[in-house]
Design a protein around this motif. Structure first.
Motif, PDB file in Angstrom:
ATOM      1  N   PHE A   6       0.836  -1.201   0.000  1.00 43.26           N
ATOM      2  CA  PHE A   6       0.000   0.000   0.000  1.00 43.26           C
ATOM      3  C   PHE A   6       0.869   1.248   0.000  1.00 43.26           C
ATOM      4  CE2 PHE A   6      -1.985   3.450   2.392  1.00 43.26           C
ATOM      5  CZ  PHE A   6      -3.172   3.615   1.680  1.00 43.26           C
ATOM      6  N   PHE A   7       0.463   2.268  -0.784  1.00 38.00           N
ATOM      7  CA  PHE A   7       1.152   3.548  -0.737  1.00 38.00           C
ATOM      8  C   PHE A   7       0.173   4.683  -1.002  1.00 38.00           C
ATOM      9  CE2 PHE A   7       1.331   2.359  -5.159  1.00 38.00           C
ATOM     10  CZ  PHE A   7       1.263   3.554  -5.887  1.00 38.00           C
ATOM     11  N   VAL A   8       0.535   5.883  -0.573  1.00 39.89           N
ATOM     12  CA  VAL A   8      -0.263   7.087  -0.764  1.00 39.89           C
ATOM     13  C   VAL A   8       0.362   7.865  -1.913  1.00 39.89           C
ATOM     14  CG1 VAL A   8      -1.046   9.231   0.302  1.00 39.89           C
ATOM     15  CG2 VAL A   8      -0.875   7.155   1.673  1.00 39.89           C
ATOM     16  N   ALA A  14      -6.741   9.749  -7.528  1.00 43.12           N
ATOM     17  CA  ALA A  14      -6.435   8.376  -7.109  1.00 43.12           C
ATOM     18  C   ALA A  14      -5.387   8.434  -6.002  1.00 43.12           C
ATOM     19  CB  ALA A  14      -5.936   7.567  -8.296  1.00 43.12           C
ATOM     20  N   PRO A  15      -5.808   8.738  -4.771  1.00 42.08           N
ATOM     21  CA  PRO A  15      -4.851   8.971  -3.681  1.00 42.08           C
ATOM     22  C   PRO A  15      -4.223   7.735  -3.041  1.00 42.08           C
ATOM     23  CG  PRO A  15      -7.076   9.289  -2.890  1.00 42.08           C
ATOM     24  CD  PRO A  15      -7.181   9.036  -4.363  1.00 42.08           C
ATOM     25  N   ARG A  16      -4.674   6.542  -3.420  1.00 43.29           N
ATOM     26  CA  ARG A  16      -4.128   5.316  -2.824  1.00 43.29           C
ATOM     27  C   ARG A  16      -3.661   4.371  -3.917  1.00 43.29           C
ATOM     28  NH1 ARG A  16      -9.099   6.611  -0.646  1.00 43.29           N
ATOM     29  NH2 ARG A  16      -8.949   7.466   1.438  1.00 43.29           N
ATOM     30  N   GLY A  17      -2.632   3.575  -3.604  1.00 41.51           N
ATOM     31  CA  GLY A  17      -2.116   2.678  -4.630  1.00 41.51           C
ATOM     32  C   GLY A  17      -1.621   1.358  -4.079  1.00 41.51           C
ATOM     33  N   ARG A  19       1.509  -1.332  -4.894  1.00 43.84           N
ATOM     34  CA  ARG A  19       2.752  -1.603  -5.636  1.00 43.84           C
ATOM     35  C   ARG A  19       2.770  -3.019  -6.209  1.00 43.84           C
ATOM     36  NH1 ARG A  19       4.940   1.533  -1.298  1.00 43.84           N
ATOM     37  NH2 ARG A  19       5.676   3.509  -2.125  1.00 43.84           N
ATOM     38  N   ALA A  20       2.123  -3.966  -5.548  1.00 44.13           N
ATOM     39  CA  ALA A  20       2.121  -5.358  -6.006  1.00 44.13           C
ATOM     40  C   ALA A  20       1.433  -5.493  -7.360  1.00 44.13           C
ATOM     41  CB  ALA A  20       1.447  -6.251  -4.985  1.00 44.13           C
ATOM     42  N   PHE A  21       0.318  -4.787  -7.536  1.00 42.96           N
ATOM     43  CA  PHE A  21      -0.426  -4.875  -8.788  1.00 42.96           C
ATOM     44  C   PHE A  21      -0.200  -3.670  -9.691  1.00 42.96           C
ATOM     45  CE2 PHE A  21      -3.053  -7.730  -6.097  1.00 42.96           C
ATOM     46  CZ  PHE A  21      -2.877  -8.871  -6.849  1.00 42.96           C
ATOM     47  N   GLY A  22       0.461  -2.628  -9.175  1.00 47.73           N
ATOM     48  CA  GLY A  22       0.804  -1.468  -9.991  1.00 47.73           C
ATOM     49  C   GLY A  22      -0.368  -0.606 -10.407  1.00 47.73           C
ATOM     50  N   PHE A  23      -1.267  -0.294  -9.474  1.00 47.04           N
ATOM     51  CA  PHE A  23      -2.372   0.592  -9.811  1.00 47.04           C
ATOM     52  C   PHE A  23      -2.621   1.608  -8.706  1.00 47.04           C
ATOM     53  CE2 PHE A  23      -4.548  -2.808  -7.523  1.00 47.04           C
ATOM     54  CZ  PHE A  23      -5.481  -2.119  -6.752  1.00 47.04           C
ATOM     55  N   LYS A  24      -3.318   2.694  -9.082  1.00 49.19           N
ATOM     56  CA  LYS A  24      -3.752   3.718  -8.145  1.00 49.19           C
ATOM     57  C   LYS A  24      -5.270   3.758  -8.210  1.00 49.19           C
ATOM     58  CE  LYS A  24      -1.504   7.050 -10.138  1.00 49.19           C
ATOM     59  NZ  LYS A  24      -0.940   8.359 -10.455  1.00 49.19           N
ATOM     60  N   THR A  25      -5.910   4.116  -7.087  1.00 45.61           N
ATOM     61  CA  THR A  25      -7.368   4.117  -7.024  1.00 45.61           C
ATOM     62  C   THR A  25      -7.862   5.116  -5.989  1.00 45.61           C
ATOM     63  OG1 THR A  25      -9.319   2.715  -6.672  1.00 45.61           O
ATOM     64  CG2 THR A  25      -7.371   2.212  -5.371  1.00 45.61           C
ATOM     65  N   LYS A  26      -9.124   5.489  -6.102  1.00 43.00           N
ATOM     66  CA  LYS A  26      -9.727   6.396  -5.129  1.00 43.00           C
ATOM     67  C   LYS A  26     -10.092   5.643  -3.850  1.00 43.00           C
ATOM     68  CE  LYS A  26     -12.379  10.385  -5.194  1.00 43.00           C
ATOM     69  NZ  LYS A  26     -12.638  11.353  -6.194  1.00 43.00           N
ATOM     70  N   GLN A  27     -10.480   4.386  -4.001  1.00 40.24           N
ATOM     71  CA  GLN A  27     -10.849   3.572  -2.845  1.00 40.24           C
ATOM     72  C   GLN A  27      -9.625   2.817  -2.322  1.00 40.24           C
ATOM     73  OE1 GLN A  27     -13.864   1.151  -4.531  1.00 40.24           O
ATOM     74  NE2 GLN A  27     -12.522   0.189  -5.994  1.00 40.24           N
ATOM     75  N   MET A  28      -9.801   2.082  -1.260  1.00 42.76           N
ATOM     76  CA  MET A  28      -8.710   1.280  -0.733  1.00 42.76           C
ATOM     77  C   MET A  28      -8.372   0.193  -1.758  1.00 42.76           C
ATOM     78  SD  MET A  28      -7.728   2.528   2.083  1.00 42.76           S
ATOM     79  CE  MET A  28      -6.723   1.246   2.761  1.00 42.76           C
ATOM     80  N   PRO A  29      -7.090  -0.048  -2.030  1.00 41.43           N
ATOM     81  CA  PRO A  29      -6.719  -1.067  -3.008  1.00 41.43           C
ATOM     82  C   PRO A  29      -7.278  -2.451  -2.693  1.00 41.43           C
ATOM     83  CG  PRO A  29      -4.831   0.302  -2.532  1.00 41.43           C
ATOM     84  CD  PRO A  29      -5.914   0.692  -1.563  1.00 41.43           C
ATOM     85  N   SER A  30      -7.369  -2.808  -1.426  1.00 44.43           N
ATOM     86  CA  SER A  30      -7.919  -4.118  -1.066  1.00 44.43           C
ATOM     87  C   SER A  30      -9.383  -4.246  -1.498  1.00 44.43           C
ATOM     88  CB  SER A  30      -7.796  -4.359   0.437  1.00 44.43           C
ATOM     89  OG  SER A  30      -8.469  -3.345   1.161  1.00 44.43           O
ATOM     90  N   VAL A  31     -10.120  -3.146  -1.424  1.00 40.75           N
ATOM     91  CA  VAL A  31     -11.522  -3.141  -1.851  1.00 40.75           C
ATOM     92  C   VAL A  31     -11.604  -3.264  -3.367  1.00 40.75           C
ATOM     93  CG1 VAL A  31     -13.636  -1.749  -1.947  1.00 40.75           C
ATOM     94  CG2 VAL A  31     -12.283  -1.823   0.149  1.00 40.75           C
TER      95      VAL A  31
END
Length: 52
Positions: A6-8, A14-17, A19-31
């Protein structure tokens, strides 16, 4: 937030990202992973020093 991947970001759209899957998103990456695959994230790895 407890995952080591997880990174900010500085991107307001897209404030959250993840690194394992290489994407950024507005929601939590786990969601995002759960919604797209239907399974919990298999790349989850706890951060060093973070207790459950």
């Amino acid at each position: 937030m407890k995952c080591r991947h997880f990174f900010v970001t500085w991107d307001a759209q897209a404030p959250r990202g993840c690194r394992a899957f290489g994407f950024k998103t507005k929601q939590m990456p786990s969601v995002a992973v759960k919604r797209s695959s239907g399974h919990p994230c298999f790349q989850f790895s706890p951060k060093e020093g973070v207790k459950k």
